[in-house]
Design an enzyme around this catalytic site. Structure first.
Site, short mmCIF file in Angstrom:
data_model
loop_
_atom_site.label_atom_id
_atom_site.label_comp_id
_atom_site.label_asym_id
_atom_site.label_seq_id
_atom_site.Cartn_x
_atom_site.Cartn_y
_atom_site.Cartn_z
N TYR A 1 -42.47 22.20 9.74
CA TYR A 1 -42.31 22.73 11.09
C TYR A 1 -40.87 22.51 11.57
CZ TYR A 1 -47.38 22.99 11.19
OH TYR A 1 -48.69 23.30 10.90
N ASN B 1 -50.14 32.97 14.90
CA ASN B 1 -49.84 34.04 13.96
C ASN B 1 -51.09 34.91 13.76
OD1 ASN B 1 -49.12 35.63 11.73
ND2 ASN B 1 -49.43 33.96 10.27
#
Length: 165
Positions: free
Chosen positions: A100, A124
């Site tokens: 991340y 997403n």
């Protein structure tokens, strides 16, 4: 004026995949059974496998081990921040992983934005096609996946990022 959205189910090793597309043919979502915040088919949408033939072909090739990069027209709409994160996901290669923090750095976000990056990745709408399963924790741990950690493990193992059991 209403805009027709199309949808279909495609069978795959992760269960029946729900695909949706815009009237112009771009893939707008790909979700798996039980996914957090999954797309829900509306009554005014049209079930039609026609717009999804190429997506179905590429998914079959991916799961057969013959395709490493999807080349499908997509249209996922999000905030400018989410769209930057999603574009960075598109650059993570098959068989690779990224953290991340690395995604945050790639988009020029400060280290403190890692939680926001995680939120964008979790939102997403194009699982598998946009490889959010390739994002792992800074310590190498397999952190959350909207499709479930078992599916994340299966995808990473399929791509060779994790050893086969």
């Amino acid at each position: 004026m209403t805009t027709t959205m199309y949808w279909t189910h495609v069978d795959g090793p992760l269960g029946p995949l729900l695909l949706t597309a815009a009237p112009t043919g771009e893939l707008t979502s790909l979700t798996v059974p039980g996914q957090k915040k999954a797309t829900v088919v509306r009554d005014d949408w049209t079930r039609d496998p026609g717009p999804f033939r190429e997506a179905e072909r590429q998914l079959a090739a991916y799961f057969a081990g013959d395709l490493k990069e999807f080349r499908l027209p997509t249209r996922a709409v999000g905030t400018p921040f989410r769209e930057k994160v999603w574009a960075a996901l598109d650059e993570v290669p098959y068989g690779g992983t990224v953290t991340y923090g690395e995604i945050a750095a790639r988009i020029g976000a400060p280290r403190a934005a890692v939680r926001a990056v995680g939120g964008a990745i979790g939102a997403n709408p194009l699982l598998i096609v946009r490889p959010c399963h390739r994002v792992i924790g800074a310590d190498g741990s397999l952190t959350g996946y909207a499709g479930g950690l078992e599916r994340k493990v299966r995808l990473l193992t399929h791509e060779g990022a994790l050893p086969r059991p």
